[in-house]
Each structure stands twice: as C-alpha cells, then as structure tokens.
Design an enzyme around this catalytic site. Structure first.
Site, PDB file in Angstrom:
ATOM      1  N   ASP A 169       0.840  -1.197   0.000  1.00  0.00           N
ATOM      2  CA  ASP A 169       0.000   0.000   0.000  1.00  0.00           C
ATOM      3  C   ASP A 169       0.869   1.238   0.000  1.00  0.00           C
ATOM      4  OD1 ASP A 169      -2.290   1.908   1.245  1.00  0.00           O
ATOM      5  OD2 ASP A 169      -3.163   0.044   0.498  1.00  0.00           O
ATOM      6  N   HIS A 206      -3.198   5.914   4.223  1.00  0.00           N
ATOM      7  CA  HIS A 206      -4.011   4.776   3.771  1.00  0.00           C
ATOM      8  C   HIS A 206      -3.426   3.457   4.271  1.00  0.00           C
ATOM      9  CE1 HIS A 206      -5.810   1.996   0.709  1.00  0.00           C
ATOM     10  NE2 HIS A 206      -6.840   2.810   0.821  1.00  0.00           N
ATOM     11  N   SER A 417     -11.081  -1.188   0.422  1.00  0.00           N
ATOM     12  CA  SER A 417      -9.704  -1.111   0.928  1.00  0.00           C
ATOM     13  C   SER A 417      -9.618  -1.560   2.373  1.00  0.00           C
ATOM     14  CB  SER A 417      -9.192   0.332   0.859  1.00  0.00           C
ATOM     15  OG  SER A 417      -8.696   0.651  -0.404  1.00  0.00           O
TER      16      SER A 417
END
Length: 481
Positions: A169, A206, A417
C-alpha cells in the site's frame, strides 16, 4: 459509476506521473486508466509476434516508420513482460486501441491473449469513487476495537512464530508508533506526507489505516507495510509485478498479503499480463493473497481480486467486498459478483491515520453528493458527512471554498480497501487461535464456519464480522472532535 469523480481522480493521478501520458478506457467511460502509446506482451516469441504484427499494421495504415514501434526497457526480466512503444502519444490520437484490434487475428492463431494495455493499478479508494477520511477524536475507540486474547493460554501451545501479514500500500506515517496497537509494526515510511503548505497529501495514511485495522482484529500478528503505492496510490501495471516481487523478496513470502489495490480491464476474463509471473509464483507458495474487490459498485472484475474466478488461482486469492455501516447489506460503492467471495464491514471504520504528535490539516479533494451516486437509499458515504472538495467541478458553479479539517490521530474511512484487512486479520487470528500454519486452510475453515450472510444483488454471500466491530454512525468533520 461517478464520471465526475473519476475525471477528478484521473487528473490527480496524471499529475503524479508527469512523464507518462494516461488515457481512460474504454471510450472515456471511466472503467480503467492506462498508458497511452504502450502495450504489454510476454517476453520472448510472443513479444516478437506483437512487435512485428503491430509494426506491419501501422506501417501500412498509419504511416508510422518502423522504428516508431519499438521495445522499451530490458528484453527479459523476472516479471516476463515487455513494454512495446507504438509511436509518440504526444503527436496525435492514442494508438493502443488500434494496436489491440490489429492483434486479434494473431491472438486467434495462437489461441491466447498476446497483448494488453498498460493499466494503472490504484488503491481502491482512488480511481474508484470511494470517500475520503474524516477526523475522529482520540477518546473514541477504534472500530473494529482492538481484540483481547480471547483464546486463553490453552491455545498458546503449538502457535509457533507470529502470523506474518504483508501490507502492499502506501507507507507508514512517521508517527504511527504513537498509536499503541502499531507500536511494533514495521515497514517503509511514507515520504512527503504534506505539501509545501503543510497540508496532508491525498491518500497519505491509507497504509497506516489498514495496518491499524489488522492490529485491532489480530493483535498477535506481525504486520509489515511496504510503500509500493506512494504516488497518488497508483502505479503502472508494467512496474507493479516487479514491485510485488521486491516486497516478498525483502522479507520472504509471508503468510498473508493484504492488497487494497487493483484495476478493471477491457475484457471480463482477462487478468493482468504484468502480474502473470507473480501470480504463477504465488500459486506455488503457501501465501494467501487477500484482495479488495474495488469501489465501482459494479460486477466488472477488479484484478487481482478477480483471480478468484480463474480456477488456476482460486485457491491462492480471497476477494473481499464491503458491507454498509450497519452491516446489513453491501455498501453502495462495493463491487460484487460471483468472483467476490466474502463481504466484511467496510463503511465508516475507525483506525489510525496521522497527527498523533501534532494536528495536521487536510483539504478535501472531492465533494459529497445530494443523493447516492449509485442510487442506494440509506445514509451512505456518497452523501455524508457533507463537504466540498478542491478538485470538484461543482465548485465552479457555487464558488464554494474546499472544506478543511484537522487530523489528530484517528479517522473514519470507507472502502473495500478497509474491508480487506478486516478479513486478512480474521484469517490471521484464526491461525493464531488454532495453531494453523497454512493460511489457505485457515481461510477455508473460517468461511466454512461463517454463520453470517447478506443478500447482495439477489445472491446470498458469506459475511465475516469481527467480534469487536460495531455499526458506525456518521462523524461530521464540521464539528470539532
């Protein structure tokens, strides 16, 4: 699909790749992004066939000179992929669709796909129209909350070394260790967290948010985060396979890979040529790839999650869709279809973001909508919490200023996600609880024991909900937290 949102994100990703000309496809409908003027082929004889066929076609029909069709980069590499340049995309129309049509006859003779676009692989709240994070007070608990050791000492014997989960990621924020569940998380630090004005860049945090969910659902797990998608959460397919190999080579093949990124393609049965070699090697390992289904509210396969629909890879991959905030149905944005194997909470989860050592400002990039852009009738993330984004075309009509908030550690965020690390964590927790060393066997046992289900587009699908997850309420970023 939300065309306005997709165009906003296209511009954002294009700015992050200044030397690469991108296009939307097919026919500007916003299904995927790809590199103009480049196609991908497998090394060796297939690359030669593609090069010769395209060169002959364009020399006859488009007036290109032979050296305008050329291979780029090394002729052989571990990913087994060759980039073939077709003309100069700055000089005219995109040549890729014409090249693909020229190769259909050759593909028919060979009985397999020889060529593909060079897709942009992106995190699943990126070119997909997911939402943006919302600040949450540190006094509120994470959701899912951090699990206690529910299994007791009697299950400790035979556990062996901790379960290893590799997160592919964006990198960890610099202050992630100030959040106790992430104190021992390792990996790459996210570069350039803020812009020149000190404002948090889009998608920073994230990977940290995902690591926080894993640490909550499976506290005994050893989590490593790799900063593979730091540039606007996007990477070209031609580079992605090599970066995946780098990630597993660095620390060896883990038990579980949590991947919240992917792309759709032009064909519903086509995987990604750029991942052929990686997927073939994954199949021979014991590693389980847990992959996000994507946020297009579509049944179109989102790769690599959609490899669950390919028999050769079905055992290697677990694809994850997202449930709504109350956990009763699919989230409005979640992809769906027979290739999505399980659904888990993925709307308004709470985890670590950034700002633990000092508050960090963030300016919203996208505006919310008056109604759900996918025509759902619940209080979804399309509508709430209300904010105006800096990239939104709607600002031109209203003159509204983009909405700014301050992050002070925790955030609420939505997307497949984040349903993905919920499921990856549940598999890891099952392995820890029962001393299981095979993550694929743990996946099978977990799904077999699942008692929950939800109706998604007329089909009953398995649902996994962590014991510490609770239905979430809307958090309003306009209210100080």
């Amino acid at each position: 699909m939300a065309p306005q949102r997709f165009h906003e994100q296209f511009d954002h990703i294009q700015r992050s790749m200044p030397g690469t000309a991108l296009a939307m496809g097919p026919d500007d409908t916003g299904h995927f992004l790809y590199e103009r003027g480049v196609v991908l082929a497998r090394d060796g004889e297939e690359a030669r066939v593609v090069e010769d066929t395209v060169r002959a076609h364009f020399t006859e029909t488009a007036g290109l000179v032979p050296d305008q069709v050329r291979r780029e980069g090394p002729q052989t590499n571990r990913t087994g992929v060759t980039r073939i340049r077709i003309g100069d995309p700055a000089e005219g129309d995109d040549t890729v669709p014409h090249a693909l049509r020229a190769l259909r006859e050759a593909e028919g003779r060979h009985g397999r796909r020889l060529v593909s676009r060079n897709h942009v692989v992106h995190i699943a709240v990126n070119a997909c129209p997911g939402d943006e994070p919302v600040p949450v007070a540190r006094t509120r608990r994470a959701n899912p909350a951090v699990a206690e050791d529910r299994y007791g000492e009697e299950s400790a014997e035979g556990r062996g070394s901790p379960v290893e989960v590799l997160v592919i990621d964006t990198g960890l924020v610099h202050d992630h260790a100030a959040y106790p569940p992430l104190a021992h998380t390792t990996g790459d630090v996210q570069p350039a967290e803020t812009d020149a004005d000190g404002v948090l860049r889009q998608y920073v945090g994230h990977g940290t948010f995902i690591a926080g969910i894993l640490a909550a659902v499976a506290p005994r797990t050893e989590v490593t985060v790799r900063n593979t998608l730091s540039d606007a959460g996007a990477i070209l397919e031609s580079e992605f396979g090599a970066r995946l190999f780098e990630a597993v080579d660095d620390g060896g093949w883990p038990d579980i890979i949590s991947l919240s990124a992917g792309t759709t393609t032009e064909g519903i049965t086509d995987g990604l040529i750029g991942l052929d070699a990686f997927m073939a090697e994954l199949r021979e390992q014991r590693t389980l790839l847990v992959a996000a289904a994507g946020n297009n509210s579509s049944h179109a396969p989102f790769w690599p999650a959609a490899y669950t629909g390919v028999p050769a890879y079905r055992d290697s991959v677990l694809s994850v869709g997202a449930l709504s905030a109350d956990g009763t149905c699919e989230a409005c944005f979640s992809n769906h279809g027979p290739w999505v194997q399980v659904f888990a909470p993925g709307e308004r989860l709470t985890s670590a973001l950034t700002g633990f050592d000092r508050p960090v400002p963030y300016v919203y990039q996208h505006s919310t909508y008056e109604a759900c852009r996918f025509d759902y009738d619940y209080a979804c993330t399309c509508q709430f919490p209300r904010h105006t984004g800096a990239l939104s075309e709607s600002r031109e009509n209203t003159g509204a200023k983009p909405h700014q908030v301050m992050f002070d550690g925790l955030a609420q965020w939505s997307g497949t996600s984040f349903a993905t690390p919920v499921v990856a964590g549940l598999v890891a927790a099952h392995m820890t609880a029962y001393g299981e060393r095979d993550p694929r066997a743990a996946r099978d046992a977990l799904l077999a024991a699942a008692t929950g289900s939800a109706e998604v587009r007329g089909a009953r699908v398995p649902v996994l909900r962590p014991p510490t997850w609770r239905p979430a309420a809307v958090v309003d970023p306009a209210v100080p937290v």
